[in-house]
Scaffold this motif. Structure first.
Motif, mmCIF file in Angstrom:
data_model
loop_
_atom_site.group_PDB
_atom_site.id
_atom_site.type_symbol
_atom_site.label_atom_id
_atom_site.label_comp_id
_atom_site.label_asym_id
_atom_site.label_seq_id
_atom_site.Cartn_x
_atom_site.Cartn_y
_atom_site.Cartn_z
ATOM 1 N N ALA A 184 0.825 -1.207 0.000
ATOM 2 C CA ALA A 184 0.000 0.000 0.000
ATOM 3 C C ALA A 184 0.860 1.259 0.000
ATOM 4 O O ALA A 184 0.528 2.263 -0.648
ATOM 5 C CB ALA A 184 -0.940 -0.003 1.204
ATOM 6 N N ASP A 185 1.966 1.211 0.717
ATOM 7 C CA ASP A 185 2.875 2.370 0.756
ATOM 8 C C ASP A 185 3.472 2.639 -0.623
ATOM 9 O O ASP A 185 3.631 3.799 -1.031
ATOM 10 C CB ASP A 185 3.993 2.133 1.775
ATOM 11 N N GLU A 186 3.816 1.577 -1.335
ATOM 12 C CA GLU A 186 4.346 1.740 -2.693
ATOM 13 C C GLU A 186 3.259 2.265 -3.632
ATOM 14 O O GLU A 186 3.522 3.128 -4.487
ATOM 15 C CB GLU A 186 4.887 0.408 -3.213
ATOM 16 N N PHE A 187 2.061 1.762 -3.471
ATOM 17 C CA PHE A 187 0.934 2.217 -4.286
ATOM 18 C C PHE A 187 0.679 3.709 -4.067
ATOM 19 O O PHE A 187 0.378 4.457 -5.009
ATOM 20 C CB PHE A 187 -0.312 1.404 -3.923
ATOM 21 N N ALA A 188 0.833 4.153 -2.814
ATOM 22 C CA ALA A 188 0.572 5.551 -2.467
ATOM 23 C C ALA A 188 1.535 6.510 -3.163
ATOM 24 O O ALA A 188 1.215 7.688 -3.345
ATOM 25 C CB ALA A 188 0.644 5.733 -0.956
ATOM 26 N N LYS A 189 2.699 6.020 -3.552
ATOM 27 C CA LYS A 189 3.650 6.873 -4.269
ATOM 28 C C LYS A 189 3.120 7.245 -5.653
ATOM 29 O O LYS A 189 3.491 8.280 -6.213
ATOM 30 C CB LYS A 189 4.991 6.162 -4.398
ATOM 31 N N VAL A 190 2.265 6.390 -6.192
ATOM 32 C CA VAL A 190 1.672 6.639 -7.510
ATOM 33 C C VAL A 190 0.293 7.263 -7.367
ATOM 34 O O VAL A 190 -0.106 8.122 -8.166
ATOM 35 C CB VAL A 190 1.567 5.325 -8.309
ATOM 36 N N HIS A 191 -0.443 6.825 -6.347
ATOM 37 C CA HIS A 191 -1.808 7.303 -6.121
ATOM 38 C C HIS A 191 -1.910 7.864 -4.698
ATOM 39 O O HIS A 191 -2.480 7.220 -3.806
ATOM 40 C CB HIS A 191 -2.809 6.163 -6.316
ATOM 41 N N PRO A 192 -1.381 9.059 -4.470
ATOM 42 C CA PRO A 192 -1.323 9.608 -3.106
ATOM 43 C C PRO A 192 -2.687 9.939 -2.502
ATOM 44 O O PRO A 192 -2.787 10.106 -1.280
ATOM 45 C CB PRO A 192 -0.484 10.874 -3.286
ATOM 46 N N ASN A 193 -3.718 10.047 -3.322
ATOM 47 C CA ASN A 193 -5.028 10.440 -2.808
ATOM 48 C C ASN A 193 -5.977 9.267 -2.597
ATOM 49 O O ASN A 193 -7.160 9.457 -2.351
ATOM 50 C CB ASN A 193 -5.672 11.448 -3.767
ATOM 51 N N VAL A 194 -5.441 8.059 -2.704
ATOM 52 C CA VAL A 194 -6.245 6.864 -2.453
ATOM 53 C C VAL A 194 -5.747 6.202 -1.171
ATOM 54 O O VAL A 194 -4.549 5.921 -1.038
ATOM 55 C CB VAL A 194 -6.162 5.860 -3.624
ATOM 56 N N GLN A 195 -6.652 6.002 -0.236
ATOM 57 C CA GLN A 195 -6.305 5.343 1.019
ATOM 58 C C GLN A 195 -6.789 3.888 0.958
ATOM 59 O O GLN A 195 -7.968 3.640 0.698
ATOM 60 C CB GLN A 195 -6.946 6.051 2.218
ATOM 61 N N VAL A 196 -5.874 2.975 1.216
ATOM 62 C CA VAL A 196 -6.184 1.547 1.105
ATOM 63 C C VAL A 196 -6.240 0.903 2.488
ATOM 64 O O VAL A 196 -5.297 1.023 3.273
ATOM 65 C CB VAL A 196 -5.134 0.812 0.247
ATOM 66 N N LYS A 197 -7.342 0.231 2.753
ATOM 67 C CA LYS A 197 -7.504 -0.536 3.980
ATOM 68 C C LYS A 197 -7.671 -2.004 3.601
ATOM 69 O O LYS A 197 -8.408 -2.325 2.681
ATOM 70 C CB LYS A 197 -8.744 -0.057 4.745
ATOM 71 N N PHE A 198 -6.975 -2.882 4.320
ATOM 72 C CA PHE A 198 -7.069 -4.306 4.042
ATOM 73 C C PHE A 198 -7.943 -4.998 5.087
ATOM 74 O O PHE A 198 -7.876 -4.658 6.271
ATOM 75 C CB PHE A 198 -5.689 -4.958 4.040
ATOM 76 N N GLU A 199 -8.732 -5.940 4.631
ATOM 77 C CA GLU A 199 -9.505 -6.762 5.543
ATOM 78 C C GLU A 199 -9.151 -8.214 5.261
ATOM 79 O O GLU A 199 -9.518 -8.770 4.221
ATOM 80 C CB GLU A 199 -10.997 -6.527 5.348
ATOM 81 N N ALA A 200 -8.390 -8.807 6.169
ATOM 82 C CA ALA A 200 -7.952 -10.194 6.006
ATOM 83 C C ALA A 200 -8.988 -11.128 6.601
ATOM 84 O O ALA A 200 -9.447 -10.927 7.729
ATOM 85 C CB ALA A 200 -6.603 -10.392 6.688
ATOM 86 N N ILE A 201 -9.354 -12.153 5.853
ATOM 87 C CA ILE A 201 -10.429 -13.047 6.258
ATOM 88 C C ILE A 201 -9.915 -14.488 6.239
ATOM 89 O O ILE A 201 -9.462 -14.983 5.203
ATOM 90 C CB ILE A 201 -11.633 -12.909 5.312
ATOM 91 N N THR A 202 -9.963 -15.139 7.386
ATOM 92 C CA THR A 202 -9.452 -16.506 7.500
ATOM 93 C C THR A 202 -10.315 -17.479 6.697
ATOM 94 O O THR A 202 -9.819 -18.217 5.847
ATOM 95 C CB THR A 202 -9.410 -16.941 8.971
ATOM 96 N N ASP A 203 -11.609 -17.489 6.963
ATOM 97 C CA ASP A 203 -12.532 -18.323 6.183
ATOM 98 C C ASP A 203 -13.038 -17.479 5.023
ATOM 99 O O ASP A 203 -14.200 -17.059 4.993
ATOM 100 C CB ASP A 203 -13.682 -18.808 7.053
ATOM 101 N N TYR A 204 -12.168 -17.238 4.067
ATOM 102 C CA TYR A 204 -12.497 -16.292 3.003
ATOM 103 C C TYR A 204 -13.734 -16.730 2.224
ATOM 104 O O TYR A 204 -14.674 -15.945 2.042
ATOM 105 C CB TYR A 204 -11.307 -16.130 2.047
ATOM 106 N N GLU A 205 -13.749 -17.961 1.769
ATOM 107 C CA GLU A 205 -14.874 -18.433 0.960
ATOM 108 C C GLU A 205 -16.193 -18.331 1.720
ATOM 109 O O GLU A 205 -17.185 -17.800 1.203
ATOM 110 C CB GLU A 205 -14.636 -19.874 0.519
ATOM 111 N N GLY A 206 -16.216 -18.844 2.945
ATOM 112 C CA GLY A 206 -17.451 -18.866 3.704
ATOM 113 C C GLY A 206 -17.957 -17.492 4.074
ATOM 114 O O GLY A 206 -19.150 -17.183 3.893
ATOM 115 N N GLU A 207 -17.061 -16.626 4.565
ATOM 116 C CA GLU A 207 -17.499 -15.318 5.038
ATOM 117 C C GLU A 207 -17.875 -14.383 3.893
ATOM 118 O O GLU A 207 -18.885 -13.672 3.962
ATOM 119 C CB GLU A 207 -16.408 -14.677 5.895
ATOM 120 N N VAL A 208 -17.072 -14.371 2.836
ATOM 121 C CA VAL A 208 -17.367 -13.463 1.730
ATOM 122 C C VAL A 208 -18.650 -13.886 1.026
ATOM 123 O O VAL A 208 -19.439 -13.048 0.587
ATOM 124 C CB VAL A 208 -16.188 -13.393 0.748
#
Length: 434
Positions: A62-86
């Motif tokens: 995300a920090d590297e991405f911000a160097k190109v897109h400084p006005n976009v804020q990225v938040k990650f949501e990590a999901i253990t049971d990805y298939e089931g929860e999503v």
């Protein structure tokens, strides 16, 4: 950390709930990214890689991405049971801005949930595997990377057993497993039965056995388990390995995380996985004080036409939520992550970007002349429908868990009865889906 597949009933539930919750009425606005300086907004990226979020790796991206897109804020949501929860969250509009398309979503339903990314003819000029995310000539998902399929194995252990060349037939492979057991005492082949999802990975050998890029298309009209067909050979090899006690003693106690250490330290000989697993096993070897070079990768034991073949199996596809309020920002992240992050190389995957080189882990394949082939998936929607109607679940571990149970004597039947049952169900599915 890895994906699990769901049953045909789950597929139907997702589609029905999508309609009830307005999925089919989602915005058809194409997710496009323009001038980085003009793109802004907060986006949430859903990921199955809990490890990379927890250790700060994703923040570095995300920090590297911000160097190109400084006005976009990225938040990650990590999901253990990805298939089931999503799958559950997709009953609403709230399933992130960028996400990995769950395996439970049938290809024909992509337009209900995801914003179009552009015409297939246009995106195929730059990317491989575009067909996987295309519905009616519009692309809804870009493959993160593709994995070659094969057996991750401990080269030192196999050499100790006297096996220094890749087996060319299922019979040679079983003989090699016997040598590993008799001469080293290690568990020759580990199924990861309990975690389940590694068993569904055996379906990714489809096409590798016969080196046939049309193997999936053939499933719409032919019996996939008739003698000589890919799934017959694949499932017979697994069944026979279990029957001859060349796998773990109690498959109900297997553990994915532990298996990395087992293969790294020579307690296990081999596991059927994708090339994405190589760096994880190499890291386990290093952690255990062993050489990363002890981890090898071999193709399925079949040489149609005199050459090994390995199907390049697309991993998850990145998509933009059709309900996202910041589609341009979401598309900017998707494009940057696929094109510029280097994520595919780190995971020893084959990049979707046509101009990118093969990963270093596949050099042994390249040196040995293994053919890397891309499956034709133009009939994927029909295959998904047949699978749902048949209730076989070719992307689910359930039927191979049953196969293993029969092979180890925990359920009634034999190999012929298991394959015959699968054939009958699939034929019924073909008739229902016609």
């Amino acid at each position: 950390m890895r994906r699990t597949a769901l049953t045909g009933l789950a597929l139907a539930a997702v589609a029905a709930l999508a309609a009830a919750c307005g999925g089919s009425g989602a915005s058809k606005e194409t997710a496009t990214a323009g001038d980085p300086a003009k793109i802004s907004g907060d986006i949430t990226v859903l990921t199955n890689r809990t490890d990379l979020v927890n250790d700060g790796t994703m923040k570095k991206y995300a920090d590297e991405f911000a160097k190109v897109h400084p006005n976009v804020q990225v938040k990650f949501e990590a999901i253990t049971d990805y298939e089931g929860e999503v799958k559950i969250r997709m009953n609403t509009d709230n399933y992130g801005d960028v996400l990995l398309i769950p395996n439970a979503i049938a290809k024909g339903d992509y337009p209900k949930f995801f914003a179009p990314l552009g015409p297939a003819a246009e995106l195929s000029q730059k990317y491989k595997f575009v067909q996987a995310g295309t519905v009616n000539d519009q692309v809804y998902g870009i493959v993160s990377f593709a994995s070659a399929n094969g057996f991750v194995y401990n080269k030192d252990l196999w050499a100790k057993a006297g096996v220094t060349e890749w087996p060319k037939t299922p019979e040679e492979f079983l003989a090699a497993l016997k040598a590993v057991k008799e001469k080293t005492g290690a568990t020759p082949l580990y199924t990861n039965y309990k975690d389940g999802w590694p068993l569904s990975n055996w379906t990714n050998a489809l096409g590798s056995v016969t080196c046939d890029v049309k193997a999936e298309r053939a499933m719409t009209t032919e019996d996939p388990w008739v003698a000589g067909k890919d799934l017959n050979v694949i499932d017979s090899l697994l069944f026979n390995a279990v029957r001859e006690q060349l796998t773990e003693k109690d498959p109900t106690t297997t553990n994915w995380e532990d298996s990395k250490n087992f293969i790294a330290t020579g307690k296990v000989g081999a596991m059927w996985l994708g090339s994405w697993a190589i760096p994880q096993m190499q890291a386990a070897a290093t952690t255990a004080g062993r050489s990363a070079d002890s981890i090898g990768f071999m193709p399925f034991p079949s040489q149609p036409g005199g050459s090994f073949c390995s199907v390049l199996n697309p991993d998850y596809q990145y998509a933009v939520n059709s309900h996202s309020r910041n589609k341009a920002a979401a598309r900017a992240w998707l494009d940057w992550f696929v094109d510029r992050s280097g994520f595919s190389a780190v995971n020893q995957g084959v990049s979707s970007v046509k101009a990118d080189p093969l990963p270093s882990a596949l050099k042994p394949y390249s040196d040995a002349g293994v053919k890397l082939i891309e499956m034709e998936t133009d009939q994927r929607i029909l295959v998904d429908n047949i699978d749902k109607e048949s209730e076989v679940g070719i992307k689910s571990p359930d039927y191979r868990q049953k196969l293993i149970d029969v092979a180890r004597g925990a359920a009634k039947g034999d190999l012929n009865s298991v394959l015959a049952d699968l054939s009958a169900k699939w034929k019924a599915g073909q008739q229902s889906a016609a």
